[in-house]
Design an enzyme around this catalytic site. Structure first.
Site, PDB file in Angstrom:
ATOM      1  CD  GLU A   1      26.914 -14.034  16.861  1.00 27.10           C
ATOM      2  OE1 GLU A   1      27.703 -14.995  16.975  1.00 27.10           O
ATOM      3  OE2 GLU A   1      25.897 -14.095  16.167  1.00 27.10           O
TER       4      GLU A   1
ATOM      5  CD  GLU B   1      25.633 -12.350  12.014  1.00 18.77           C
ATOM      6  OE1 GLU B   1      25.548 -13.598  12.089  1.00 18.77           O
ATOM      7  OE2 GLU B   1      26.642 -11.714  12.356  1.00 18.77           O
TER       8      GLU B   1
HETATM    9  C1  BGP Z   1      27.261 -15.721  13.677  1.00 21.98           C
HETATM   10  C2  BGP Z   1      28.483 -14.907  13.319  1.00 21.98           C
HETATM   11  C3  BGP Z   1      28.796 -14.843  11.869  1.00 21.98           C
HETATM   12  C4  BGP Z   1      28.427 -16.049  11.056  1.00 21.98           C
HETATM   13  C5  BGP Z   1      27.113 -16.675  11.465  1.00 21.98           C
HETATM   14  C6  BGP Z   1      26.858 -18.046  10.896  1.00 21.98           C
HETATM   15  O1  BGP Z   1      27.457 -16.331  14.906  1.00 21.98           O
HETATM   16  O2  BGP Z   1      28.346 -13.581  13.787  1.00 21.98           O
HETATM   17  O3  BGP Z   1      30.132 -14.441  11.754  1.00 21.98           O
HETATM   18  O4  BGP Z   1      29.449 -16.912  10.875  1.00 21.98           O
HETATM   19  O5  BGP Z   1      26.974 -16.787  12.856  1.00 21.98           O
HETATM   20  O6  BGP Z   1      27.537 -19.003  11.637  1.00 21.98           O
HETATM   21  P1  BGP Z   1      28.388 -20.167  10.970  1.00 21.98           P
HETATM   22  O7  BGP Z   1      29.259 -19.486   9.961  1.00 21.98           O
HETATM   23  O8  BGP Z   1      29.164 -20.797  12.061  1.00 21.98           O
HETATM   24  O9  BGP Z   1      27.399 -21.077  10.370  1.00 21.98           O
END
Ligand code: BGP
Length: 473
Positions: A157, A365
């Site tokens: 990302e 993800e």
């Molecule tokens: C994505 C990232 C992760 C993770 C996920 C959830 O953007 O790659 O590292 O954190 O989001 O986001 P958050 O933890 O801010 O809820």
């Protein structure tokens, strides 16, 4: 799903490992930023550094055949001179070997945001020197692990990292500077191309890609003004990563607009050549929600993210001056962090990406962050099960229509440190008792997902009707 479909879960080094000052690891920019500002940090996180064997055992017993994780650059390269930390190298050999011994395919990210602090101090991603440092780091890890690992991704990302750090300012280096945002974006994409080049020149046999925070673009209507705003939003959210990494082309209409106000002279002819000649062969899409867009209606740029959950509910706002505005459909369902729950967006998003780029896709993800009481005897996370069911169904619909999707990773393997949201925002299939030596306890979703993996998706139920009145690009 097709045979050999990859079913797994994902983590990131800083968010799960802990052991922040063990094994010769040097500080990352996150350690320094969070310690200095006295914020919740990942010093211990899920203690994966010490408990990785247990985690991999749980993956195997949970029916997974793959694990997406990142390498911590600060564990591997000690300083600006590029010296290697053998203990860090050994740690990841152990993790990879443990995966392979358990039939788990490692799917590795080189950079999931934990930049060594010594590189932040020379200007971080806004500085060209960091590109060379990344190439060096990538060469070391390809050489070390290349014969054991088939799936590599350069960056996790870039868009989210750069905008959060350089424009929104909620992540380190916590500034609001558009010129530096553009520089950091460009240098990351250049570093991506250089790592791809190097991977191929080293004669490695695996596959190399990039992971993007995908926000499929939808419009509130199909007027010309909305279409233009959607194109601007697509450049802002997606194209500068996807077009650049997959097609080797930075969107020219976007460059034209940026050129009117900012200094782009740091982009060199050779850089464009490197980007054009070294594109990725697959793409990882992280999907949490779509972006619903309307035309810009006035006022200054506002980029506000809800990092305080229930307390900050409804405060997220995105307006990019003269480009577009994001809206949140009041009839839709949202998490406590203002993330829309919209599985159809994943289906449409995959179809849009596949039609446009035609390369293999991995959903790297997808998951839901929730407050959860994990002290109860059995953690019945039905909401998560429903969320995952409907999103996997969305992927299956896209596959039925011909999209080439080859893997799916739930975020996250276990509860972990959720950046600025701390530890209360839980995503894991396995609960972590952060108060009690990080003891592991599988949730109901873990057992549910085991059946999904073992049946290759056949236990997924089709429960939702899709709305045909949306406007997409
Ligand atoms: C994505 C990232 C992760 C993770 C996920 C959830 O953007 O790659 O590292 O954190 O989001 O986001 P958050 O933890 O801010 O809820």
């Amino acid at each position: 799903m097709k045979e050999n479909f990859l079913w797994g879960t994902a983590t990131a080094s800083y968010q799960c490992e802990g052991g922040w000052n063990e094994g010769g690891r040097v500080p990352s920019l996150w350690d320094i930023f969070l310690h200095k500002n006295n914020l919740e940090n990942g010093n211990v996180a899920s203690d994966h550094y010490h408990q990785y064997k247990e985690d991999i055992r749980l993956m195997k017993e949970g029916g997974h055949n793959t694990y997406r994780f990142s390498l911590a650059w600060p564990r591997i390269i000690k300083n600006l001179q590029g010296e290697v930390n053998q203990e860090g190298i050994n740690f990841y050999h152990n993790v990879i070997d443990e995966c392979l011994a358990n039939g788990i395919e490692p799917f590795i990210t080189l950079f999931h945001w934990d930049l060594p602090q010594y590189l932040e101090e020379i200007g971080g991603w806004a500085s060209r020197e960091v590109v060379a440092a990344f190439e060096h780091y990538a060469a070391i890890v390809f050489k070390e692990y290349g014969d054991k690992v088939t799936y590599w991704t350069t960056f996790n990302e870039p868009r989210y990292y750069v905008f959060s750090g350089y424009k929104i300012g909620n992540y380190p280096p916590a500034i609001d500077d558009t010129q530096l945002t553009i520089q950091a974006s460009f240098y990351m994409m250049l570093a991506n191309a250089k790592a791809v080049k190097q991977y191929r020149e080293m004669g490695q046999n695996g596959k190399i890609g990039i992971v993007h925070s995908y926000s499929p673009i939808f419009g509130i209507d199909d007027s010309l003004e909305t279409k233009i705003a959607m194109r601007n939003a697509d450049n802002y959210f997606n194209n500068w990563i996807l077009d650049t990494a997959i097609l080797g082309e930075i969107p020219v209409d976007m460059l034209g607009r940026l050129h009117e106000k900012y200094d782009l002279s740091f982009m060199k002819t050779d850089d464009f050549k490197t980007i054009k000649e070294n594109t990725v062969e697959f793409v990882g899409l992280n999907y949490y929600a779509r972006a619903l867009i309307r035309p810009y209606s006035g006022g200054e740029t506002i980029l506000r993210i809800n990092n305080s959950g229930a307390e900050g509910r409804g405060t997220s706002k995105v307006v990019v001056k003269n480009w577009f505005e994001q809206v949140w459909d009041p009839t839709s369902e949202f998490t406590e962090w203002d993330t829309e729950i919209y599985p159809q967006g994943l289906y449409e998003g995959i179809m849009m990406a596949y039609r446009k780029y035609g390369i293999p896709i991995y959903i790297t993800e997808n998951g839901i962050g929730m407050y959860e009481d994990i002290t109860v005897e059995s953690i019945r996370d039905e909401k998560r099960i429903e969320f995952l069911n409907d999103h996997i169904d969305a992927i299956q619909r896209a596959v039925e229509e011909g999209a080439d999707v080859r893997g799916y990773y739930i975020w996250s393997t276990m509860d972990l440190y959720s950046w600025k949201n701390g530890h209360d925002k839980r995503y894991g299939l396995v609960a972590i008792d952060f108060e009690n030596d990080c003891k592991r306890k599988p949730k109901a979703s873990y057992y549910w997902y085991k059946q999904v993996c073992e049946s290759n998706g056949k236990t997924i139920e089709r429960k939702r009707e899709y709305d045909s009145n949306f406007v997409s690009l």
